[in-house]
Design a protein around this motif. Structure first.
Motif, PDB file in Angstrom:
ATOM      1  N   TYR A   8      20.532  30.478  31.005  1.00 54.65           N
ATOM      2  CA  TYR A   8      19.582  31.568  31.218  1.00 54.65           C
ATOM      3  C   TYR A   8      19.620  32.615  30.114  1.00 54.65           C
ATOM      4  N   GLY A   9      20.668  32.634  29.327  1.00 59.17           N
ATOM      5  CA  GLY A   9      20.834  33.694  28.340  1.00 59.17           C
ATOM      6  C   GLY A   9      19.976  33.500  27.107  1.00 59.17           C
ATOM      7  N   GLU A  10      20.355  34.188  26.036  1.00 57.77           N
ATOM      8  CA  GLU A  10      19.610  34.133  24.785  1.00 57.77           C
ATOM      9  C   GLU A  10      19.483  32.692  24.300  1.00 57.77           C
ATOM     10  N   GLY A  11      18.258  32.300  23.960  1.00 59.17           N
ATOM     11  CA  GLY A  11      17.996  30.935  23.535  1.00 59.17           C
ATOM     12  C   GLY A  11      17.755  29.969  24.669  1.00 59.17           C
ATOM     13  N   GLY A  12      17.860  30.452  25.921  1.00 56.61           N
ATOM     14  CA  GLY A  12      17.713  29.588  27.080  1.00 56.61           C
ATOM     15  C   GLY A  12      16.359  29.714  27.742  1.00 56.61           C
ATOM     16  N   PHE A  13      16.361  29.636  29.074  1.00 55.11           N
ATOM     17  CA  PHE A  13      15.122  29.607  29.842  1.00 55.11           C
ATOM     18  C   PHE A  13      14.188  30.764  29.511  1.00 55.11           C
ATOM     19  N   ARG A  14      14.751  31.944  29.365  1.00 58.90           N
ATOM     20  CA  ARG A  14      13.880  33.107  29.196  1.00 58.90           C
ATOM     21  C   ARG A  14      13.105  33.055  27.883  1.00 58.90           C
ATOM     22  N   GLU A  15      13.566  32.268  26.930  1.00 54.82           N
ATOM     23  CA  GLU A  15      12.848  32.135  25.667  1.00 54.82           C
ATOM     24  C   GLU A  15      11.780  31.048  25.738  1.00 54.82           C
ATOM     25  N   PHE A  16      12.012  30.022  26.572  1.00 54.54           N
ATOM     26  CA  PHE A  16      11.126  28.860  26.581  1.00 54.54           C
ATOM     27  C   PHE A  16      10.127  28.873  27.731  1.00 54.54           C
ATOM     28  N   GLU A  17      10.570  29.299  28.917  1.00 53.15           N
ATOM     29  CA  GLU A  17       9.715  29.173  30.087  1.00 53.15           C
ATOM     30  C   GLU A  17       8.730  30.324  30.242  1.00 53.15           C
ATOM     31  N   TYR A  18       9.050  31.488  29.680  1.00 54.23           N
ATOM     32  CA  TYR A  18       8.236  32.659  29.968  1.00 54.23           C
ATOM     33  C   TYR A  18       7.474  33.184  28.753  1.00 54.23           C
ATOM     34  N   SER A  19       7.566  32.497  27.621  1.00 57.51           N
ATOM     35  CA  SER A  19       6.884  32.957  26.419  1.00 57.51           C
ATOM     36  C   SER A  19       5.367  32.801  26.456  1.00 57.51           C
ATOM     37  N   PRO A  20       4.770  31.897  27.276  1.00 56.48           N
ATOM     38  CA  PRO A  20       3.310  31.752  27.208  1.00 56.48           C
ATOM     39  C   PRO A  20       2.529  32.914  27.808  1.00 56.48           C
ATOM     40  N   TYR A  21       3.191  33.819  28.535  1.00 58.47           N
ATOM     41  CA  TYR A  21       2.450  34.870  29.210  1.00 58.47           C
ATOM     42  C   TYR A  21       1.755  35.790  28.216  1.00 58.47           C
ATOM     43  N   ARG A  22       0.598  36.283  28.626  1.00 52.64           N
ATOM     44  CA  ARG A  22      -0.047  37.327  27.843  1.00 52.64           C
ATOM     45  C   ARG A  22       0.841  38.570  27.842  1.00 52.64           C
ATOM     46  N   LEU A  23       0.732  39.373  26.832  1.00 56.36           N
ATOM     47  CA  LEU A  23       1.549  40.583  26.664  1.00 56.36           C
ATOM     48  C   LEU A  23       3.031  40.249  26.522  1.00 56.36           C
ATOM     49  N   TYR A  24       3.330  39.043  26.025  1.00 53.51           N
ATOM     50  CA  TYR A  24       4.731  38.622  25.904  1.00 53.51           C
ATOM     51  C   TYR A  24       5.523  39.593  25.032  1.00 53.51           C
ATOM     52  N   GLY A  25       4.909  40.069  23.936  1.00 52.77           N
ATOM     53  CA  GLY A  25       5.609  40.993  23.053  1.00 52.77           C
ATOM     54  C   GLY A  25       5.992  42.278  23.764  1.00 52.77           C
ATOM     55  N   LEU A  26       5.092  42.776  24.620  1.00 52.98           N
ATOM     56  CA  LEU A  26       5.385  43.990  25.380  1.00 52.98           C
ATOM     57  C   LEU A  26       6.504  43.733  26.386  1.00 52.98           C
ATOM     58  N   TYR A  27       6.451  42.588  27.048  1.00 48.78           N
ATOM     59  CA  TYR A  27       7.523  42.232  27.983  1.00 48.78           C
ATOM     60  C   TYR A  27       8.869  42.179  27.257  1.00 48.78           C
ATOM     61  N   GLN A  28       8.873  41.621  26.047  1.00 48.70           N
ATOM     62  CA  GLN A  28      10.109  41.525  25.278  1.00 48.70           C
ATOM     63  C   GLN A  28      10.675  42.909  24.980  1.00 48.70           C
ATOM     64  N   LEU A  29       9.795  43.833  24.615  1.00 48.75           N
ATOM     65  CA  LEU A  29      10.236  45.180  24.263  1.00 48.75           C
ATOM     66  C   LEU A  29      10.783  45.924  25.478  1.00 48.75           C
ATOM     67  N   ILE A  30      10.007  45.947  26.556  1.00 47.36           N
ATOM     68  CA  ILE A  30      10.426  46.683  27.754  1.00 47.36           C
ATOM     69  C   ILE A  30      11.623  46.019  28.422  1.00 47.36           C
ATOM     70  N   GLY A  31      11.699  44.703  28.326  1.00 50.30           N
ATOM     71  CA  GLY A  31      12.750  43.978  29.038  1.00 50.30           C
ATOM     72  C   GLY A  31      14.091  43.942  28.347  1.00 50.30           C
TER      73      GLY A  31
END
Length: 412
Positions: free
Chosen positions: A134-157
């Motif tokens: 689940y950590g860096e390089g894991g699910f959160r990088e691959f499964e959730y990247s297609p969402y719109r506003l992904y860059g904003l999610y990355q910043l806030i998250g």
């Protein structure tokens, strides 16, 4: 006689999802050995209410789902489980249950925080279990990247992701033992500084009690399928990388037109859409959700079972539960060679495993379709492997010995 333990298993998932299928068989086996087991999981149906039920002698506590963060927080940090009522209910259960052992399945907030708040005075022995990266390089990088506003999610998250990384290390360092599902996760845990002697590899089990070997002809007749056709079958609630299989199956169709692609699990519109794009809509059979008692019959219809996995960190970490069902059903498996499944298939000679290449995957399916006698022999070895190495009593006994050893050391 061995001491009877009171065990708490805290899951991040909801009932009948994901890790629940790792925890429930373990819990059922432990109950059969005279232990008491409670599973904590988040409710699918109730935002405010905790419900209690029983399954296979296991007490199931489903906690409130209000503000769980399954949508927003998943996008922010790749992990949900932030509901205050959920956390409170789990903390209360941990404090009042009189438990000897707690098993934390992964490191989601609602799993770790209640255990930490309850403390060792309420539950003296802690086990951390990990099935995914689940950590860096894991699910959160691959499964959730297609969402719109992904860059904003990355910043806030960012702060939430750092918190989750901290909790991953926290629970593993504080735990008396760490159980893992694959060699990849074992190596990753040891690389985080956890002593190797504290890490125990327990892969997924095969349900040899419920799933039996059945003749293909009988099974096809029961499911309303033509037994003279060739069936490649994919099973999974999470239909990861099934698009890869569809692309390979398009090439299989050109060589063997009387073949069909069966998907057991939810009817995913993305799968239907991709099949249509490839011109396979009339060759695709999607069962939708089926009753547990029907699974063995559907698996028995297959000539070949498929386990496609693309080459990425989440797949390297996984031990897909479907391999246990495939082996128990006595069917050969075609898989890509990205994790522990590849060596298992080659060493036990229960199918074919090769590179992450669509044409290579298609060629392996065609080879097995054209060699039914080889399929029968591979299927026989698959069932033997399931019974000899992956049955629940084997893995459950290993887990029970670990719990009893830790309990004995605590009371010494």
């Amino acid at each position: 006689m061995a001491r009877s333990l009171n065990i708490l298993m805290s899951l991040f998932t909801r009932r009948y999802e994901g890790t629940f299928y790792r925890a429930l068989p373990w819990a059922s086996f432990l109950v059969s050995q005279g232990h008491r087991v409670t599973i904590l999981c988040t409710s699918k149906d109730h935002l405010f209410r905790t419900t209690v039920s029983e399954e296979n002698g296991v007490r199931i506590v489903e906690t409130p789902a209000l503000f769980s963060g399954r949508y927003v927080m998943t996008r922010l940090c790749g992990m949900y489980g932030w509901g205050p009522l959920d956390i409170f209910a789990r903390w209360r259960e941990a404090c009042r249950g009189g438990y000897d052992v707690a098993v934390a399945f992964e490191h989601h907030f609602h799993v770790v925080l209640p255990l930490w708040l309850a403390g060792r005075k309420n539950i003296p022995i802690w086990i951390a279990d990990s099935c995914d990266h689940y950590g860096e390089g894991g699910f959160r990088e691959f499964e959730y990247s297609p969402y719109r506003l992904y860059g904003l999610y990355q910043l806030i998250g960012w702060p939430f992701r750092k918190l989750m990384d901290h909790l991953e290390l926290f629970i593993r360092r504080r735990a008396d033992a760490v159980t893992v599902i694959s060699s990849y996760i074992r190596d990753r845990v040891i690389g985080q500084g956890i002593p190797a002697g504290k890490v125990h590899l327990i892969p997924g089990s095969a349900d040899v009690e419920s799933i039996h070997v059945q003749p293909k002809t009988d099974a096809c007749q029961q499911q309303g399928l033509d037994p003279d056709l060739h069936y490649a079958l994919f099973f999974g609630a999470g239909q990861f990388d099934v698009d890869f299989s569809l692309e390979a199956f398009e090439r299989v169709q050109k060589k063997i037109p009387d073949s069909r692609f069966v998907v057991i699990g939810k009817k995913d519109p993305a799968v239907t859409r991709r099949a249509t794009e490839l011109g396979l809509q009339k060759k695709l059979i999607q069962t939708g959700w089926i009753e547990d008692g029907q699974l063995g019959g559907w698996l028995a219809c297959a000539d070949v079972c498929l386990l496609p996995m693309k080459d990425n960190a989440p797949n390297h970490a996984r031990w897909p539960n479907k391999i246990g069902f495939y082996m128990a059903a006595g069917r050969p498996v075609v898989a890509t060679d990205v994790n522990d499944i590849g060596p298992l298939i080659r060493q036990r000679e229960i199918g074919r495993s090769g590179p992450v290449d669509v044409q290579a995957f298609a060629d392996q399916i065609i080879e097995l379709f054209e060699n039914p006698n080889a399929c029968v022999e591979m299927g026989r070895r698959a069932r033997e492997t399931a019974e000899r190495e992956f049955s629940l009593p084997i893995h459950g006994s290993e887990l029970e010995r670990l719990f009893l050893t830790l309990a004995g050391a605590h009371h010494a």
